[in-house]
Design a protein around this motif. Structure first.
Motif, PDB file in Angstrom:
ATOM      1  N   TYR A 199      -0.693   6.444   8.861  1.00 38.13           N
ATOM      2  CA  TYR A 199       0.283   6.950   7.894  1.00 38.13           C
ATOM      3  C   TYR A 199      -0.048   6.481   6.480  1.00 38.13           C
ATOM      4  CZ  TYR A 199       4.576   7.290   5.211  1.00 38.13           C
ATOM      5  OH  TYR A 199       5.483   7.555   4.215  1.00 38.13           O
ATOM      6  N   SER A 200      -0.449   5.216   6.355  1.00 38.19           N
ATOM      7  CA  SER A 200      -0.705   4.643   5.032  1.00 38.19           C
ATOM      8  C   SER A 200      -1.816   5.375   4.292  1.00 38.19           C
ATOM      9  CB  SER A 200      -1.059   3.153   5.167  1.00 38.19           C
ATOM     10  OG  SER A 200       0.035   2.424   5.690  1.00 38.19           O
ATOM     11  N   LEU A 201      -2.824   5.845   5.023  1.00 41.26           N
ATOM     12  CA  LEU A 201      -3.967   6.498   4.374  1.00 41.26           C
ATOM     13  C   LEU A 201      -3.927   8.017   4.456  1.00 41.26           C
ATOM     14  CD1 LEU A 201      -6.948   4.160   5.345  1.00 41.26           C
ATOM     15  CD2 LEU A 201      -5.435   4.065   3.355  1.00 41.26           C
ATOM     16  N   ASN A 239     -18.881  11.134   6.211  1.00 37.23           N
ATOM     17  CA  ASN A 239     -18.299  10.485   7.387  1.00 37.23           C
ATOM     18  C   ASN A 239     -18.885   9.100   7.653  1.00 37.23           C
ATOM     19  OD1 ASN A 239     -20.796  11.346   8.155  1.00 37.23           O
ATOM     20  ND2 ASN A 239     -20.142  12.337  10.057  1.00 37.23           N
ATOM     21  N   ASN A 240     -19.785   8.652   6.768  1.00 38.75           N
ATOM     22  CA  ASN A 240     -20.326   7.315   6.920  1.00 38.75           C
ATOM     23  C   ASN A 240     -19.443   6.255   6.245  1.00 38.75           C
ATOM     24  OD1 ASN A 240     -22.612   8.092   8.376  1.00 38.75           O
ATOM     25  ND2 ASN A 240     -23.711   8.655   6.498  1.00 38.75           N
ATOM     26  N   THR A 241     -18.486   6.702   5.456  1.00 38.59           N
ATOM     27  CA  THR A 241     -17.611   5.760   4.773  1.00 38.59           C
ATOM     28  C   THR A 241     -16.242   5.776   5.422  1.00 38.59           C
ATOM     29  OG1 THR A 241     -16.973   7.449   3.177  1.00 38.59           O
ATOM     30  CG2 THR A 241     -18.834   6.052   2.597  1.00 38.59           C
ATOM     31  N   GLU A 242     -15.819   4.607   5.906  1.00 38.21           N
ATOM     32  CA  GLU A 242     -14.529   4.513   6.582  1.00 38.21           C
ATOM     33  C   GLU A 242     -13.426   4.232   5.576  1.00 38.21           C
ATOM     34  OE1 GLU A 242     -12.207   1.929  10.027  1.00 38.21           O
ATOM     35  OE2 GLU A 242     -14.275   1.466   9.494  1.00 38.21           O
ATOM     36  N   LYS A 243     -12.328   4.966   5.707  1.00 32.87           N
ATOM     37  CA  LYS A 243     -11.144   4.654   4.921  1.00 32.87           C
ATOM     38  C   LYS A 243     -10.536   3.384   5.484  1.00 32.87           C
ATOM     39  CE  LYS A 243      -9.820   9.217   3.219  1.00 32.87           C
ATOM     40  NZ  LYS A 243      -8.698  10.186   3.073  1.00 32.87           N
ATOM     41  N   THR A 244     -10.211   2.465   4.602  1.00 30.28           N
ATOM     42  CA  THR A 244      -9.744   1.161   5.070  1.00 30.28           C
ATOM     43  C   THR A 244      -8.372   0.825   4.504  1.00 30.28           C
ATOM     44  OG1 THR A 244     -10.874   0.053   3.239  1.00 30.28           O
ATOM     45  CG2 THR A 244     -12.084   0.272   5.316  1.00 30.28           C
ATOM     46  N   VAL A 245      -7.645   0.069   5.293  1.00 23.39           N
ATOM     47  CA  VAL A 245      -6.362  -0.493   4.859  1.00 23.39           C
ATOM     48  C   VAL A 245      -6.628  -1.922   4.417  1.00 23.39           C
ATOM     49  CG1 VAL A 245      -4.953   0.967   6.354  1.00 23.39           C
ATOM     50  CG2 VAL A 245      -5.875  -1.189   7.237  1.00 23.39           C
ATOM     51  N   ALA A 275      16.719   5.360  15.158  1.00 21.57           N
ATOM     52  CA  ALA A 275      16.244   4.323  14.243  1.00 21.57           C
ATOM     53  C   ALA A 275      14.834   4.585  13.734  1.00 21.57           C
ATOM     54  CB  ALA A 275      16.294   2.967  14.942  1.00 21.57           C
ATOM     55  N   MET A 276      14.196   5.635  14.238  1.00 20.50           N
ATOM     56  CA  MET A 276      12.823   5.935  13.821  1.00 20.50           C
ATOM     57  C   MET A 276      12.726   6.481  12.391  1.00 20.50           C
ATOM     58  SD  MET A 276      10.742   4.896  16.062  1.00 20.50           S
ATOM     59  CE  MET A 276      11.896   3.535  15.991  1.00 20.50           C
ATOM     60  N   VAL A 277      13.874   6.607  11.736  1.00 18.18           N
ATOM     61  CA  VAL A 277      13.849   6.980  10.313  1.00 18.18           C
ATOM     62  C   VAL A 277      13.322   5.823   9.471  1.00 18.18           C
ATOM     63  CG1 VAL A 277      15.710   8.658  10.519  1.00 18.18           C
ATOM     64  CG2 VAL A 277      16.274   6.260  10.070  1.00 18.18           C
ATOM     65  N   ALA A 278      13.245   4.636  10.033  1.00  9.58           N
ATOM     66  CA  ALA A 278      12.759   3.461   9.307  1.00  9.58           C
ATOM     67  C   ALA A 278      11.236   3.501   9.192  1.00  9.58           C
ATOM     68  CB  ALA A 278      13.212   2.190  10.022  1.00  9.58           C
ATOM     69  N   SER A 279      10.705   2.617   8.347  1.00  8.73           N
ATOM     70  CA  SER A 279       9.256   2.545   8.145  1.00  8.73           C
ATOM     71  C   SER A 279       8.579   1.910   9.359  1.00  8.73           C
ATOM     72  CB  SER A 279       8.939   1.733   6.888  1.00  8.73           C
ATOM     73  OG  SER A 279       9.450   0.417   7.020  1.00  8.73           O
ATOM     74  N   TYR A 280       7.257   1.988   9.401  1.00 12.77           N
ATOM     75  CA  TYR A 280       6.517   1.538  10.583  1.00 12.77           C
ATOM     76  C   TYR A 280       6.686   0.047  10.910  1.00 12.77           C
ATOM     77  CZ  TYR A 280       4.199   5.857  11.865  1.00 12.77           C
ATOM     78  OH  TYR A 280       3.944   7.126  12.327  1.00 12.77           O
ATOM     79  N   PRO A 281       6.679  -0.875   9.933  1.00 12.17           N
ATOM     80  CA  PRO A 281       6.910  -2.273  10.310  1.00 12.17           C
ATOM     81  C   PRO A 281       8.273  -2.492  10.963  1.00 12.17           C
ATOM     82  CG  PRO A 281       5.950  -2.155   8.129  1.00 12.17           C
ATOM     83  CD  PRO A 281       6.296  -0.746   8.518  1.00 12.17           C
ATOM     84  N   ILE A 285       0.814  -1.210   0.000  1.00 16.42           N
ATOM     85  CA  ILE A 285       0.000   0.000   0.000  1.00 16.42           C
ATOM     86  C   ILE A 285       0.851   1.266   0.000  1.00 16.42           C
ATOM     87  CG2 ILE A 285      -0.250   0.214   2.508  1.00 16.42           C
ATOM     88  CD1 ILE A 285      -3.151   1.006   2.069  1.00 16.42           C
ATOM     89  N   ASN A 286       2.085   1.162   0.506  1.00 21.60           N
ATOM     90  CA  ASN A 286       2.972   2.321   0.527  1.00 21.60           C
ATOM     91  C   ASN A 286       4.012   2.302  -0.597  1.00 21.60           C
ATOM     92  OD1 ASN A 286       2.383   4.010   3.112  1.00 21.60           O
ATOM     93  ND2 ASN A 286       2.289   1.878   3.794  1.00 21.60           N
ATOM     94  N   HIS A 287       3.826   1.368  -1.529  1.00 25.83           N
ATOM     95  CA  HIS A 287       4.657   1.298  -2.738  1.00 25.83           C
ATOM     96  C   HIS A 287       6.149   1.218  -2.414  1.00 25.83           C
ATOM     97  CE1 HIS A 287       0.903   2.359  -4.684  1.00 25.83           C
ATOM     98  NE2 HIS A 287       0.847   3.467  -3.981  1.00 25.83           N
ATOM     99  N   ILE A 288       6.487   0.388  -1.432  1.00 22.44           N
ATOM    100  CA  ILE A 288       7.880   0.183  -1.054  1.00 22.44           C
ATOM    101  C   ILE A 288       8.461  -0.920  -1.927  1.00 22.44           C
ATOM    102  CG2 ILE A 288       9.442  -0.534   0.800  1.00 22.44           C
ATOM    103  CD1 ILE A 288       7.483   0.725   2.771  1.00 22.44           C
TER     104      ILE A 288
END
Length: 487
Positions: free
Chosen positions: A359-361, A449-455, A239-245, A108-111
């Motif tokens: 972050y992803s959305l 606001n009735n539609t949730e953004k989803t991962v 080390a927080m310069v790394a991605s979330y995973p 989703i983050n095009h890594i």
């Protein structure tokens, strides 16, 4: 207990082999294919089943030991013991949600180069498992240092000047402390005693003077800098310069927990709690070290507005809470430290993965970027809320249970300083984490606001699995206590 025949020793070998198969699994097919995901998750599930079988055999009295390489007094060897099995089981349980989340986060983050990324994620978890199974100081040290090296490609996967600066600080602290402090302490023990094999109750008491033993202990505590004790804590925010995973891998699953675990093993199997109580019988000044780290990290977290930095200093804080409990040098204190290590793992991975969803959305970096995000992502926001309550220590969640155990252990020792520090730490945690929640749940008017953004569903399933651990931690703690009866 009965010593295992050779076929049972194969359980350790098969555990390692399964982990190694998962290293090559990312390269079986093209990136982001369903087949690749199936292989990765299936192998991780088999790995967990293998660990559960090992756990059951240990509980029923089987001793499993295996030597891979023997060179005189030095050997690469593995064995089952209660502390290691608790850590191994935690890693095996979290490997599955870690892969569920990481696979789709990369997409989703095009890594790019996701196969290489997943290879090193799996490599880090496998090395953590080797540390858990290590039977002596040399085996533990080699896996500990290899773990540091395997995180490098993950931190600089997206290479720029910022990541290079973060990596430079990360390596300076972790590698230098290991070479200058951790390794010399091991060499001294092998030179003086001729062995570094872990023994319940410790084995160095009759070989060193009291002052030399205290210096040796400090070499271990600061040399194992993955535990992020002040002033050797700076690698963790860097080390927080790394991605979330990767951040979750560093903070919740493997790296920092390997630091804590190595210190626990040194305290229990090298020095022994009785000997440590004797060394610090006049005044246990060692608890001051994590107390300083707790207060420092709390103040730093209050000053931060960047999401990752708040979570980073929160991790430093929680690690020292576990250390201050271990430094009570009592069975109850060490048991509470172990339970807190596990509870923090589950709580913190939920926080990082929730922040990764945001972050992803929404490409959120600072807490003000989270304003009203609960309107578009209510489920992820609810999980972040529960994990925050756990981190603070609100019942009935995981963090409350582990902090309660620490308080009981400190009360039994009549250690008022530890009790006050834990209470103040929880108060500070409430301040800086509720500040984040304030932005997430800030009332805003938005359209549709009735539609949730989803991962992707994998990412959400991963979060749900982890938050179940946080909510049902009472039952997990009961299982941990079964292993602790063998100490």
């Amino acid at each position: 207990m009965m010593t295992s025949p050779m076929p049972l020793n194969f359980l350790i070998i098969s555990t390692m082999l399964l982990g190694m198969i998962n290293l090559v699994a990312p390269f079986f097919t093209k990136e982001d294919s369903k087949i690749r995901s199936f292989f990765l998750l299936s192998i991780s599930i088999f790995f967990l089943f293998n660990v559960i079988i090992i756990d059951d055999l240990f509980i029923n009295g089987t001793v499993i030991k295996f030597t891979l390489l023997d060179i005189g007094k030095y050997s690469i060897a593995f064995s089952l013991e209660p502390l290691g099995l608790i850590f191994l089981t935690m890693l095996a349980a979290l490997w599955i949600p870690a892969l569920l989340y990481t696979i789709k986060f990369l997409t989703i983050n095009h890594i790019t180069n996701s196969s290489k990324y997943l290879f090193f994620v799996n490599c880090c978890i496998l090395l953590g498992c080797i540390v858990a199974l290590s039977a002596n100081l040399i085996t533990m040290f080699i896996a500990y240092e290899l773990l540091t090296l395997c995180t490098i490609p993950l931190i600089v996967h997206h290479f720029d000047k910022k990541t290079l600066a973060g990596l430079n600080k990360y390596l300076k602290i972790l590698l230098l402390s290991g070479i200058i402090l951790f390794l010399p302490a091991i060499i001294v023990i092998y030179s003086k005693i001729g062995t570094g094999t872990f023994i319940g109750g410790g084995f160095i008491k009759d070989y060193f003077s009291d002052s030399a033993a205290v210096f040796l202990l400090l070499f271990f505590i600061f040399g194992i800098s993955k535990a992020a004790l002040y002033p050797l804590h700076g690698w963790l925010p860097a080390a927080m310069v790394a991605s979330y995973p990767v951040s979750a891998l560093l903070h919740a699953v493997v790296v920092v927990k390997t630091g804590l675990f190595c210190i626990y093993k040194v305290l229990f199997y090298v020095f022994g709690l009785d000997y440590l109580q004797y060394l610090f019988s006049d005044y246990n000044w060692l608890v001051i070290l994590p107390a300083i780290t707790i207060l420092y990290s709390s103040l730093q977290a209050l000053k931060c507005n960047e999401i990752k930095m708040i979570l980073a200093y929160s991790t430093i804080n929680q690690l020292s809470i576990a250390l201050i409990s271990a430094f009570l040098f009592t069975p109850k204190g060490l048991a509470a430290a172990l339970i807190h290590m596990i509870s923090h793992s589950f709580s913190k991975i939920c926080l990082f993965y929730s922040a990764g969803n945001f972050y992803s959305l929404h490409k959120t970096y600072y807490i003000n970027d989270l304003t009203g995000v609960n309107k578009t992502m209510p489920k992820t926001s609810a999980i972040f809320l529960i994990a925050t309550l756990s981190l603070i220590g609100i019942p009935p969640f995981a963090g409350f249970i582990s902090k309660f155990y620490i308080m009981v252990a400190a009360a039994n020792q009549q250690n008022l300083l530890v009790m006050i520090v834990i209470a103040v730490s929880s108060l500070f945690s409430a301040f800086y984490m509720l500040k984040v929640l304030g932005f997430i749940y800030e009332p805003v008017k938005i359209k549709n606001n009735n539609t949730e953004k989803t991962v992707p569903i994998f990412m959400f399933i991963s979060l749900v699995l982890c938050i179940i651990f946080v909510i049902c931690f009472f039952f997990i703690q009961q299982i941990i206590n079964i292993f602790l009866t063998f100490m």
